[in-house]
Motif scaffolding. Structure first.
Motif, PDB file in Angstrom:
ATOM      1  N   ARG A  35      -9.890 -10.214  -7.263  1.00  0.00           N
ATOM      2  CA  ARG A  35      -9.727 -11.497  -6.572  1.00  0.00           C
ATOM      3  C   ARG A  35      -8.524 -11.482  -5.634  1.00  0.00           C
ATOM      4  O   ARG A  35      -8.482 -12.234  -4.667  1.00  0.00           O
ATOM      5  N   ARG A  36      -7.560 -10.617  -5.913  1.00  0.00           N
ATOM      6  CA  ARG A  36      -6.342 -10.535  -5.106  1.00  0.00           C
ATOM      7  C   ARG A  36      -6.292  -9.162  -4.441  1.00  0.00           C
ATOM      8  O   ARG A  36      -5.394  -8.355  -4.652  1.00  0.00           O
ATOM      9  N   ARG A  37      -7.266  -8.926  -3.594  1.00  0.00           N
ATOM     10  CA  ARG A  37      -7.439  -7.601  -3.004  1.00  0.00           C
ATOM     11  C   ARG A  37      -6.347  -7.253  -2.000  1.00  0.00           C
ATOM     12  O   ARG A  37      -6.191  -6.090  -1.638  1.00  0.00           O
ATOM     13  N   THR A  38      -5.587  -8.240  -1.541  1.00  0.00           N
ATOM     14  CA  THR A  38      -4.590  -7.956  -0.508  1.00  0.00           C
ATOM     15  C   THR A  38      -3.490  -7.017  -1.014  1.00  0.00           C
ATOM     16  O   THR A  38      -2.941  -6.234  -0.235  1.00  0.00           O
ATOM     17  N   ASP A  39      -3.160  -7.088  -2.310  1.00  0.00           N
ATOM     18  CA  ASP A  39      -2.118  -6.206  -2.854  1.00  0.00           C
ATOM     19  C   ASP A  39      -2.547  -4.746  -2.768  1.00  0.00           C
ATOM     20  O   ASP A  39      -1.799  -3.890  -2.281  1.00  0.00           O
ATOM     21  N   ALA A  40      -3.751  -4.463  -3.267  1.00  0.00           N
ATOM     22  CA  ALA A  40      -4.243  -3.083  -3.227  1.00  0.00           C
ATOM     23  C   ALA A  40      -4.489  -2.628  -1.795  1.00  0.00           C
ATOM     24  O   ALA A  40      -4.189  -1.479  -1.440  1.00  0.00           O
ATOM     25  N   LEU A  41      -5.006  -3.531  -0.957  1.00  0.00           N
ATOM     26  CA  LEU A  41      -5.267  -3.166   0.431  1.00  0.00           C
ATOM     27  C   LEU A  41      -3.963  -2.902   1.177  1.00  0.00           C
ATOM     28  O   LEU A  41      -3.881  -1.981   1.996  1.00  0.00           O
ATOM     29  N   ALA A  43      -1.159  -1.719  -0.122  1.00  0.00           N
ATOM     30  CA  ALA A  43      -0.659  -0.410  -0.546  1.00  0.00           C
ATOM     31  C   ALA A  43      -1.444   0.715   0.122  1.00  0.00           C
ATOM     32  O   ALA A  43      -0.870   1.725   0.550  1.00  0.00           O
ATOM     33  N   LEU A  44      -2.767   0.540   0.227  1.00  0.00           N
ATOM     34  CA  LEU A  44      -3.606   1.566   0.854  1.00  0.00           C
ATOM     35  C   LEU A  44      -3.279   1.701   2.339  1.00  0.00           C
ATOM     36  O   LEU A  44      -3.158   2.825   2.851  1.00  0.00           O
ATOM     37  N   LEU A  45      -3.132   0.578   3.028  1.00  0.00           N
ATOM     38  CA  LEU A  45      -2.807   0.630   4.452  1.00  0.00           C
ATOM     39  C   LEU A  45      -1.428   1.240   4.683  1.00  0.00           C
ATOM     40  O   LEU A  45      -1.225   2.005   5.629  1.00  0.00           O
ATOM     41  N   PHE A  46      -0.478   0.909   3.822  1.00  0.00           N
ATOM     42  CA  PHE A  46       0.853   1.504   3.924  1.00  0.00           C
ATOM     43  C   PHE A  46       0.763   3.021   3.777  1.00  0.00           C
ATOM     44  O   PHE A  46       1.371   3.772   4.554  1.00  0.00           O
ATOM     45  N   PHE A  47       0.019   3.482   2.796  1.00  0.00           N
ATOM     46  CA  PHE A  47      -0.145   4.917   2.552  1.00  0.00           C
ATOM     47  C   PHE A  47      -0.770   5.604   3.761  1.00  0.00           C
ATOM     48  O   PHE A  47      -0.275   6.644   4.228  1.00  0.00           O
ATOM     49  N   VAL A  48      -1.842   5.030   4.281  1.00  0.00           N
ATOM     50  CA  VAL A  48      -2.544   5.636   5.415  1.00  0.00           C
ATOM     51  C   VAL A  48      -1.649   5.664   6.650  1.00  0.00           C
ATOM     52  O   VAL A  48      -1.584   6.679   7.369  1.00  0.00           O
ATOM     53  N   MET A  49      -0.941   4.566   6.900  1.00  0.00           N
ATOM     54  CA  MET A  49      -0.105   4.500   8.102  1.00  0.00           C
ATOM     55  C   MET A  49       1.064   5.480   8.035  1.00  0.00           C
ATOM     56  O   MET A  49       1.363   6.179   9.012  1.00  0.00           O
ATOM     57  N   LEU A  79       5.872   5.893  -2.656  1.00  0.00           N
ATOM     58  CA  LEU A  79       6.320   4.602  -2.148  1.00  0.00           C
ATOM     59  C   LEU A  79       5.215   3.553  -2.229  1.00  0.00           C
ATOM     60  O   LEU A  79       5.466   2.394  -2.573  1.00  0.00           O
ATOM     61  N   ALA A  80       3.975   3.964  -1.921  1.00  0.00           N
ATOM     62  CA  ALA A  80       2.865   3.004  -1.962  1.00  0.00           C
ATOM     63  C   ALA A  80       2.574   2.542  -3.384  1.00  0.00           C
ATOM     64  O   ALA A  80       2.192   1.383  -3.598  1.00  0.00           O
ATOM     65  N   CYS A  81       2.764   3.431  -4.361  1.00  0.00           N
ATOM     66  CA  CYS A  81       2.508   3.046  -5.758  1.00  0.00           C
ATOM     67  C   CYS A  81       3.468   1.970  -6.241  1.00  0.00           C
ATOM     68  O   CYS A  81       3.110   1.148  -7.099  1.00  0.00           O
ATOM     69  N   THR A  82       4.688   1.987  -5.725  1.00  0.00           N
ATOM     70  CA  THR A  82       5.684   1.025  -6.206  1.00  0.00           C
ATOM     71  C   THR A  82       5.499  -0.363  -5.608  1.00  0.00           C
ATOM     72  O   THR A  82       6.045  -1.340  -6.150  1.00  0.00           O
ATOM     73  N   LEU A  83       4.744  -0.485  -4.522  1.00  0.00           N
ATOM     74  CA  LEU A  83       4.592  -1.790  -3.872  1.00  0.00           C
ATOM     75  C   LEU A  83       3.962  -2.845  -4.790  1.00  0.00           C
ATOM     76  O   LEU A  83       4.491  -3.951  -4.905  1.00  0.00           O
ATOM     77  N   VAL A 124      -3.871   2.513  -7.134  1.00  0.00           N
ATOM     78  CA  VAL A 124      -3.453   3.900  -6.897  1.00  0.00           C
ATOM     79  C   VAL A 124      -4.649   4.826  -6.696  1.00  0.00           C
ATOM     80  O   VAL A 124      -4.600   5.718  -5.838  1.00  0.00           O
ATOM     81  N   LEU A 125      -5.695   4.638  -7.453  1.00  0.00           N
ATOM     82  CA  LEU A 125      -6.874   5.497  -7.308  1.00  0.00           C
ATOM     83  C   LEU A 125      -7.419   5.502  -5.880  1.00  0.00           C
ATOM     84  O   LEU A 125      -7.817   6.571  -5.388  1.00  0.00           O
ATOM     85  N   PRO A 126      -7.470   4.351  -5.166  1.00  0.00           N
ATOM     86  CA  PRO A 126      -7.923   4.413  -3.757  1.00  0.00           C
ATOM     87  C   PRO A 126      -7.069   5.333  -2.899  1.00  0.00           C
ATOM     88  O   PRO A 126      -7.585   5.976  -1.972  1.00  0.00           O
ATOM     89  N   LEU A 127      -5.774   5.437  -3.185  1.00  0.00           N
ATOM     90  CA  LEU A 127      -4.922   6.350  -2.418  1.00  0.00           C
ATOM     91  C   LEU A 127      -5.347   7.798  -2.640  1.00  0.00           C
ATOM     92  O   LEU A 127      -5.369   8.600  -1.708  1.00  0.00           O
ATOM     93  N   VAL A 128      -5.657   8.120  -3.889  1.00  0.00           N
ATOM     94  CA  VAL A 128      -6.085   9.482  -4.214  1.00  0.00           C
ATOM     95  C   VAL A 128      -7.410   9.799  -3.533  1.00  0.00           C
ATOM     96  O   VAL A 128      -7.610  10.906  -3.009  1.00  0.00           O
ATOM     97  N   LEU A 129      -8.319   8.828  -3.516  1.00  0.00           N
ATOM     98  CA  LEU A 129      -9.645   9.068  -2.940  1.00  0.00           C
ATOM     99  C   LEU A 129      -9.601   9.245  -1.428  1.00  0.00           C
ATOM    100  O   LEU A 129     -10.420   9.973  -0.857  1.00  0.00           O
ATOM    101  N   VAL A 130      -8.636   8.572  -0.776  1.00  0.00           N
ATOM    102  CA  VAL A 130      -8.558   8.676   0.684  1.00  0.00           C
ATOM    103  C   VAL A 130      -7.718   9.872   1.126  1.00  0.00           C
ATOM    104  O   VAL A 130      -7.755  10.258   2.309  1.00  0.00           O
ATOM    105  N   SER A 131      -6.984  10.489   0.217  1.00  0.00           N
ATOM    106  CA  SER A 131      -6.093  11.594   0.592  1.00  0.00           C
ATOM    107  C   SER A 131      -6.825  12.797   1.213  1.00  0.00           C
ATOM    108  O   SER A 131      -6.262  13.443   2.115  1.00  0.00           O
ATOM    109  N   PRO A 132      -8.057  13.160   0.794  1.00  0.00           N
ATOM    110  CA  PRO A 132      -8.722  14.282   1.485  1.00  0.00           C
ATOM    111  C   PRO A 132      -8.953  14.021   2.967  1.00  0.00           C
ATOM    112  O   PRO A 132      -8.883  14.951   3.781  1.00  0.00           O
ATOM    113  N   LEU A 133      -9.220  12.770   3.336  1.00  0.00           N
ATOM    114  CA  LEU A 133      -9.408  12.461   4.756  1.00  0.00           C
ATOM    115  C   LEU A 133      -8.093  12.600   5.514  1.00  0.00           C
ATOM    116  O   LEU A 133      -8.070  13.093   6.649  1.00  0.00           O
TER     117      LEU A 133
END
Length: 239
Positions: A35-41, A43-49, A79-83, A124-133
């Motif tokens: 329901r609060r997807r903005t937190d995970a999103l 962290a993911l955007l921070f990691f990608v950027m 850093l993204a995990c701590t957000l 955190v798992l989304p960060l791991v899944l996007v890391s190959p890209l």
């Protein structure tokens, strides 16, 4: 508040009840995260950027990019995990759920483990899944990318478990996010060193078994100790 995980002190929970409490708190936190997807999103955007900015800044030299890739990805993941960790217990503290968990019959370390597992799966798992890209930007080989993903799978749960200790110690304090980072980041340096070192060793043609063994040992130690320490920190913070 989810009263399904709360039991009265006069009726101690049995082992199957403990597992039910773990499952209940895990699914509850996953629903809240959905329901609060903005937190995970965020962290993911921070990691990608952060990871994507380095190839743009240092230039297109493939050898340099391959050398710096493990460190860049691991630092960005750290850093993204701590957000999202600052809010791991904050919302439950504000609405009174945390007090009910403290006085309930279910073992608090088990409930803490459920909350940390939900945090890892949702943030955190989304960060791991996007890391190959992202590894493609650094010209990493397929085998090096596989080592990177495996090191993240072993190491990032340690980040969440140790980060939970910092979140519990800074619960209710002003500027808790910054203070938590100052407390936690020095403790996570070994994970960063051996996680990035595994990929570097593979690229150099060396055996990575030692790095993975150390990451596995740190994960096992964190699984055993971090929930207990976090529970003690929560009780101190709530006094």
């Amino acid at each position: 508040m989810n009263t399904a995980v709360v039991a009265t002190p006069s009726a101690p929970a049995t082992a199957p009840g403990w597992l039910a409490g773990l499952r209940c708190i895990f699914l509850r936190d996953l629903r809240i995260a959905a329901r609060r997807r903005t937190d995970a999103l965020g962290a993911l955007l921070f990691f990608v950027m952060v990871v994507s900015l380095f190839p743009l800044g240092v230039g297109p030299e493939p050898a340099l990019l391959r050398t710096m890739a493990p460190g860049v990805v691991w630092v960005a993941a750290l850093l993204a995990c701590t957000l999202p960790l600052a809010r791991l217990f904050a919302d439950d503290h504000q609405d009174g759920t945390l007090e009910q968990l403290l006085i309930g019959a279910h073992p608090l370390p088990l409930l803490v483990l459920g909350k940390v597992a939900a945090h890892w799966c949702s943030s955190v798992l989304p960060l791991v899944l996007v890391s190959p890209l992202l590894a493609i930007q650094f010209d990493l080989s397929a085998s090096a990318t596989g080592v990177l993903v495996l090191s993240l799978l072993l190491g990032t749960p340690v980040l969440s478990l140790v980060g939970a200790i910092g979140a519990a110690l800074t619960l209710g304090l002003r500027g808790a996010g910054v203070l938590m980072s100052l407390l936690v980041l020095p403790l996570l340096m070994p994970v960063l060193i051996f996680g990035a070192g595994a990929v570097q060793a593979h690229s150099a043609g060396l055996d990575v078994g030692g790095h993975f063994s150390l990451l596995g040992a740190m994960l096992l130690l964190s699984l055993l100790a971090a929930p207990l320490v976090t529970s003690a920190a929560l009780r101190i913070s709530m006094e």
